[in-house]
Write a protein that holds these residues in place. Structure first.
Motif, PDB file in Angstrom:
ATOM      1  N   ILE A 131      -6.786  39.125 -21.526  1.00 35.67           N
ATOM      2  CA  ILE A 131      -7.000  39.071 -22.462  1.00 35.67           C
ATOM      3  C   ILE A 131      -5.850  40.355 -22.655  1.00 35.67           C
ATOM      4  O   ILE A 131      -4.247  39.817 -23.543  1.00 35.67           O
ATOM      5  N   TYR A 132      -6.163  41.136 -23.372  1.00 35.45           N
ATOM      6  CA  TYR A 132      -5.674  42.392 -24.098  1.00 35.45           C
ATOM      7  C   TYR A 132      -4.590  42.566 -22.606  1.00 35.45           C
ATOM      8  O   TYR A 132      -2.815  42.623 -23.426  1.00 35.45           O
ATOM      9  N   VAL A 133      -3.980  42.993 -21.990  1.00 34.46           N
ATOM     10  CA  VAL A 133      -3.081  43.463 -21.114  1.00 34.46           C
ATOM     11  C   VAL A 133      -2.334  42.735 -21.263  1.00 34.46           C
ATOM     12  O   VAL A 133      -0.758  42.132 -20.846  1.00 34.46           O
ATOM     13  N   GLY A 134      -2.946  41.153 -21.054  1.00 33.13           N
ATOM     14  CA  GLY A 134      -1.928  40.038 -20.070  1.00 33.13           C
ATOM     15  C   GLY A 134      -0.980  39.096 -21.423  1.00 33.13           C
ATOM     16  O   GLY A 134       0.081  39.042 -21.813  1.00 33.13           O
ATOM     17  N   ALA A 135      -2.967  39.014 -22.401  1.00 39.63           N
ATOM     18  CA  ALA A 135      -2.288  38.236 -23.590  1.00 39.63           C
ATOM     19  C   ALA A 135      -2.180  39.099 -24.727  1.00 39.63           C
ATOM     20  O   ALA A 135      -1.112  39.036 -25.771  1.00 39.63           O
ATOM     21  N   VAL A 136      -2.597  40.016 -25.382  1.00 42.16           N
ATOM     22  CA  VAL A 136      -2.684  40.834 -27.213  1.00 42.16           C
ATOM     23  C   VAL A 136      -0.964  41.370 -26.720  1.00 42.16           C
ATOM     24  O   VAL A 136      -0.374  41.977 -27.578  1.00 42.16           O
ATOM     25  N   VAL A 137      -0.849  42.242 -25.565  1.00 38.69           N
ATOM     26  CA  VAL A 137       0.079  42.804 -25.486  1.00 38.69           C
ATOM     27  C   VAL A 137       1.904  42.677 -25.514  1.00 38.69           C
ATOM     28  O   VAL A 137       2.509  42.863 -25.932  1.00 38.69           O
ATOM     29  N   VAL A 138       1.393  41.689 -24.804  1.00 41.27           N
ATOM     30  CA  VAL A 138       2.503  40.048 -24.721  1.00 41.27           C
ATOM     31  C   VAL A 138       2.839  40.050 -26.386  1.00 41.27           C
ATOM     32  O   VAL A 138       3.882  39.851 -27.210  1.00 41.27           O
ATOM     33  N   LEU A 139       2.311  39.007 -27.231  1.00 42.18           N
ATOM     34  CA  LEU A 139       1.900  39.064 -27.962  1.00 42.18           C
ATOM     35  C   LEU A 139       1.845  40.063 -29.085  1.00 42.18           C
ATOM     36  O   LEU A 139       3.261  39.771 -30.261  1.00 42.18           O
ATOM     37  N   LEU A 140       1.970  41.169 -28.946  1.00 45.93           N
ATOM     38  CA  LEU A 140       3.029  42.224 -30.138  1.00 45.93           C
ATOM     39  C   LEU A 140       4.225  42.477 -29.698  1.00 45.93           C
ATOM     40  O   LEU A 140       5.171  43.090 -30.790  1.00 45.93           O
TER      41      LEU A 140
END
Lengths: 216, 145
Positions: free
Chosen positions: A83-92
């Motif tokens: 979730i963090y490394v995959g989704a959230v950082v990509v979203l940021l």
């Protein structure tokens, strides 16, 4: 602040008398990964290149995932990676690109109240480190004996035996957040009303929706 | 393992995020710092769950819930930041001062308020009318690409 980390870590090592001068391998690894994580986090909040801040955040969040593994919370570590490394950082990064963040060094990345922020952060760190080290001076985590505590088996069992209702409520919350993001992206579409903006907003909505699906 | 290791690391990460929230000017960097603070809380929850050997594993369950809520928060927050950037042409939180006009209206006369009202929809006075069309064009290009 890494000097503070060193000092705090050495203070923590000194205060625990049984393992001092002979820390276990897990402790040494935890300390090294912790220093890496802390350095990456400090770089992420102080660098003047905005995209580099997001990339240093990847290092920090990955380091925290390794710390979860060292604490034997295996499932949470992989969830963190997903979730963090995959989704959230990509979203940021997506948001940084969409708001036309400058690629090079931007001199106005920090606001004017930076000294105040530094004073507040250092004061809070000093107070909290003092209190925490003093409170947990003689406390030890047993990682070796007993059943494993954070495997997928254990976590899934307790999550679907004891925490089903919060879990389902949380999925409703995720659905609400997803719908809210879509509505936020589409409202301004109707206000502007031109066809070109409709295209742009469609892209934003689908991007947010894809990220929401990843979170789920 | 000594419990002070993860606890001190969580404290320092939280204070790093606190500094970032207070000192950063870009709204997306502020969101990144909020993520750091939430991760510090998660690390604390996991460490204390492993220490207490809770039969319900409340710490790990709450960590999963916090991760989910953080993901929802970053989605909503980014949607809001993108909307503000479309409307105002900036994502610098120092320039979004529509609600911070109390001292100016108290000290200055009415014309300051009028100047404020004409100034505010533009956001940044220079370069914003040129900035907004470039932004939508860029977004459209990304959507089709």
């Amino acid at each position: 602040m890494s000097a503070t980390a060193n000092l705090a870590a050495s203070a923590a090592a000194v205060s625990g008398t049984p393992g001092f001068l002979s820390p276990t391998g897990v402790e040494i690894l935890f300390l090294l990964v912790g220093l890496l994580t802390l350095g990456a986090a400090i770089t992420a909040v102080t660098t003047r290149q905005l995209v580099h801040a997001a990339l240093w955040l990847v290092v920090a969040l990955g380091g925290i995932a390794v710390e979860y593994l060292l604490l034997s919370a295996e499932f949470i570590a992989w969830v963190q990676v997903l979730i963090y490394v995959g989704a959230v950082v990509v979203l940021l990064l997506f948001g940084l690109m969409l708001t036309r963040a400058p690629i090079g060094r931007s001199p106005d990345a920090d606001s004017g109240n930076r000294p105040v922020a530094l004073a507040v952060a250092v004061t809070a760190a000093a107070v909290l480190v003092t209190v925490v080290v003093d409170a947990f001076r003689t406390t030890w985590i047993d990682l070796e004996d007993g059943a494993p505590q954070g495997t997928t088996d254990v976590t899934g069992r307790i999550l679907f035996q004891h925490w089903v209702l919060p879990f389902e409520a949380l999925s409703v919350l995720l659905l609400a957040a997803l719908v809210g993001a879509i509505v936020l992206s589409r409202r301004e579409n109707g206000r502007n009303g031109t066809g070109g903006d409709g295209d742009g907003d469609g892209g934003t909505g689908s991007g947010t929706r894809a990220a929401g699906g990843g979170e789920r | 393992m000594h419990l002070a290791y993860p606890a001190v690391l969580a404290v320092l990460l939280f204070c790093t995020g606190l500094y970032g929230v207070l000192a950063r000017r870009n709204a997306i960097l502020v969101l990144m710092s909020v993520e750091l603070m939430l991760n510090a809380v998660n690390l604390n929850l996991v460490a204390f769950d492993v220490w207490l050997r809770d039969t319900l594993h409340a710490g790990q369950a709450l960590t999963l819930f916090t991760i989910t809520i953080a993901a929802a928060e970053i989605g909503i927050g980014l949607a809001i930041v993108l909307l503000v950037h479309r409307n105002r042409g900036t994502s610098h939180i120092d320039r979004l001062r529509d609600l911070a006009e109390t001292d100016r209206t108290a000290t200055d006369s009415d014309e300051a308020t009028v100047a404020d009202a004409t100034d505010n929809p533009v956001g940044s006075p220079a370069g914003d009318p040129a900035g907004r069309p470039t932004d939508t064009r860029l977004t459209r290009g990304e959507a089709t690409a």
